[in-house]
Design an enzyme around this catalytic site. Structure first.
Site, PDB file in Angstrom:
ATOM      1  N   HIS A   1       0.806  -1.224   0.000  1.00 15.27           N
ATOM      2  CA  HIS A   1       0.000   0.000   0.000  1.00 15.27           C
ATOM      3  C   HIS A   1       0.838   1.273   0.000  1.00 15.27           C
ATOM      4  O   HIS A   1       0.347   2.336   0.380  1.00 15.27           O
ATOM      5  CB  HIS A   1      -0.978  -0.021   1.195  1.00 15.27           C
ATOM      6  CG  HIS A   1      -2.030  -1.082   1.055  1.00 15.27           C
ATOM      7  ND1 HIS A   1      -2.775  -1.563   2.103  1.00 15.27           N
ATOM      8  CD2 HIS A   1      -2.463  -1.752  -0.040  1.00 15.27           C
ATOM      9  CE1 HIS A   1      -3.618  -2.492   1.658  1.00 15.27           C
ATOM     10  NE2 HIS A   1      -3.438  -2.630   0.370  1.00 15.27           N
TER      11      HIS A   1
ATOM     12  N   SER B   1      -6.663  -7.568   9.638  1.00 14.88           N
ATOM     13  CA  SER B   1      -8.045  -8.058   9.692  1.00 14.88           C
ATOM     14  C   SER B   1      -8.422  -8.786   8.399  1.00 14.88           C
ATOM     15  O   SER B   1      -9.502  -9.349   8.297  1.00 14.88           O
ATOM     16  CB  SER B   1      -8.997  -6.880   9.910  1.00 14.88           C
ATOM     17  OG  SER B   1      -8.879  -5.966   8.834  1.00 14.88           O
TER      18      SER B   1
HETATM   19  P1  OAD Z   1      -6.960  -3.345  10.482  1.00 13.88           P
HETATM   20  O1  OAD Z   1      -7.086  -2.179  11.386  1.00 13.88           O
HETATM   21  O2  OAD Z   1      -8.077  -3.644   9.545  1.00 13.88           O
HETATM   22  O3  OAD Z   1      -6.701  -4.664  11.327  1.00 13.88           O
HETATM   23  C1  OAD Z   1      -5.747  -4.680  12.354  1.00 13.88           C
HETATM   24  C2  OAD Z   1      -5.647  -6.085  12.920  1.00 13.88           C
HETATM   25  O4  OAD Z   1      -4.611  -6.081  13.879  1.00 13.88           O
HETATM   26  C3  OAD Z   1      -6.944  -6.559  13.638  1.00 13.88           C
HETATM   27  O5  OAD Z   1      -7.222  -7.894  13.250  1.00 13.88           O
HETATM   28  C4  OAD Z   1      -6.541  -6.472  15.122  1.00 13.88           C
HETATM   29  O6  OAD Z   1      -7.195  -7.466  15.930  1.00 13.88           O
HETATM   30  C5  OAD Z   1      -5.045  -6.732  15.049  1.00 13.88           C
HETATM   31  N1  OAD Z   1      -4.279  -6.198  16.184  1.00 13.88           N
HETATM   32  C6  OAD Z   1      -4.536  -5.124  16.974  1.00 13.88           C
HETATM   33  N2  OAD Z   1      -3.546  -4.979  17.885  1.00 13.88           N
HETATM   34  C7  OAD Z   1      -2.648  -5.976  17.659  1.00 13.88           C
HETATM   35  C8  OAD Z   1      -1.400  -6.369  18.249  1.00 13.88           C
HETATM   36  N3  OAD Z   1      -0.861  -5.692  19.265  1.00 13.88           N
HETATM   37  N4  OAD Z   1      -0.772  -7.447  17.734  1.00 13.88           N
HETATM   38  C9  OAD Z   1      -1.288  -8.142  16.697  1.00 13.88           C
HETATM   39  N5  OAD Z   1      -2.457  -7.829  16.109  1.00 13.88           N
HETATM   40  C10 OAD Z   1      -3.123  -6.757  16.570  1.00 13.88           C
HETATM   41  O7  OAD Z   1      -5.574  -3.149   9.680  1.00 13.88           O
HETATM   42  P2  OAD Z   1      -5.077  -3.828   8.323  1.00 13.88           P
HETATM   43  O8  OAD Z   1      -5.582  -5.216   8.183  1.00 13.88           O
HETATM   44  O9  OAD Z   1      -3.610  -3.607   8.244  1.00 13.88           O
HETATM   45  O10 OAD Z   1      -5.131   0.477   3.561  1.00 13.88           O
HETATM   46  O11 OAD Z   1      -5.787  -2.902   7.260  1.00 13.88           O
HETATM   47  C11 OAD Z   1      -5.581  -3.142   5.900  1.00 13.88           C
HETATM   48  C12 OAD Z   1      -5.632  -1.866   5.119  1.00 13.88           C
HETATM   49  O12 OAD Z   1      -6.823  -1.146   5.444  1.00 13.88           O
HETATM   50  C13 OAD Z   1      -4.543  -0.867   5.444  1.00 13.88           C
HETATM   51  O13 OAD Z   1      -3.329  -1.139   4.769  1.00 13.88           O
HETATM   52  C14 OAD Z   1      -5.138   0.445   4.997  1.00 13.88           C
HETATM   53  C15 OAD Z   1      -6.527   0.273   5.553  1.00 13.88           C
HETATM   54  O14 OAD Z   1      -7.542   0.934   4.891  1.00 13.88           O
HETATM   55  C16 OAD Z   1      -5.185   1.642   2.892  1.00 13.88           C
HETATM   56  O15 OAD Z   1      -5.225   2.730   3.441  1.00 13.88           O
HETATM   57  C17 OAD Z   1      -5.183   1.467   1.388  1.00 13.88           C
END
Ligand code: OAD
Length: 230
Positions: A106, A175
């Site tokens: 990204h 997520s």
């Molecule tokens: P999310 O915010 O959707 O998901 C974060 C994940 O991390 C969740 O499953 C939480 O349970 C987990 N989490 C939280 N704290 C944690 C910890 N200390 N250790 C391990 N896991 C933990 O974030 P992403 O999946 O990265 O894109 O989101 C994907 C994309 O959505 C991003 O790259 C961004 C966003 O919109 C763009 O902006 C294009």
């Protein structure tokens, strides 16, 4: 050496003080995603100043953050495995922890490019702000080197090839809500061992071993488990 791919998301940087997107009090709860992170918002609706401000804030916060034990453990795995990190994160904490082979699906906060220039023309800007009027050498307005909603993911194929060759896939802190990145899990070959580290349940149609811990704890547990079997 076995090939290991780490597919990481915002959760791996949470313990470095960087907010995730979809947890409670996450970034998308505080900023309307369609205003700050879509191509339309920049190119059609003239919200450039708002978007620059949002990413300038993220960049300043990144300057003051440090890699945590999860990033460091991922980097340490290079001693034992042929590691590729495919991250959805726009921070540089994997690199600062020592990972040498990082694919940014990204984009990257510390790079910018001309608003009408090719993705691969991006240049390092460090932690400097981008302002309205910040221009390339050719006089084009600079934009953050971020893949916004509505844009292609140029590094996807490279990541898909890495996942397709992997003996081990580690999914950490995502997520799996955003496609096409979330679809990378479907490229695994038969026999690939898949681990998922996340304190919460994550739904996916691939079968994985869930290490239900925060990234710092889960990555160390997994590392110790994996190196025992080498
Ligand atoms: P999310 O915010 O959707 O998901 C974060 C994940 O991390 C969740 O499953 C939480 O349970 C987990 N989490 C939280 N704290 C944690 C910890 N200390 N250790 C391990 N896991 C933990 O974030 P992403 O999946 O990265 O894109 O989101 C994907 C994309 O959505 C991003 O790259 C961004 C966003 O919109 C763009 O902006 C294009």
């Amino acid at each position: 050496m076995e090939k290991l791919v780490v597919l990481s998301g915002a959760g791996i940087s949470a313990e470095s003080g960087i907010k995730t997107f979809r947890d409670s009090d996450g970034l998308w709860e505080n900023y309307p995603v369609e205003e700050v992170a879509t191509a339309d918002s920049w190119y059609s609706y003239g919200r450039k100043a708002l978007m620059l401000d949002f990413y300038n804030q993220r960049r300043r916060q990144l300057r003051d953050a440090a890699p945590n034990l999860a990033h460091k453990t991922v980097a340490d795995l290079e001693k034992y495995f042929d590691v590729t990190v495919a991250t959805q994160n726009i921070d540089n904490l994997h690199e600062r922890a020592g990972s040498t082979n990082v694919i940014h699906l990204h984009g990257e906060l510390t790079k910018a490019r001309g608003e009408y220039s090719d993705y691969y023309t991006a240049q390092d800007i460090g932690y400097q702000d981008i302002l309205i009027g910040s221009k390339t050498a050719k006089g084009e307005q600079l934009r953050p080197h971020i893949v916004w909603f509505g844009e292609a993911v140029p590094e996807l194929d490279k990541a898909a090839r890495a996942v397709g060759n992997a003996d081990i896939l580690v999914i950490v802190g995502t997520s799996l809500a955003v496609y096409p990145a979330a679809g990378l899990v479907h490229y695994t070959k038969t026999g690939c061992r898949v681990y998922l580290i996340d304190p919460k349940d994550v739904s996916s149609s691939v079968r994985f071993t869930h290490i239900k811990e925060k990234a710092t704890v889960g990555m160390q547990q997994l590392r110790n488990q994996l190196i025992k079997t080498i």
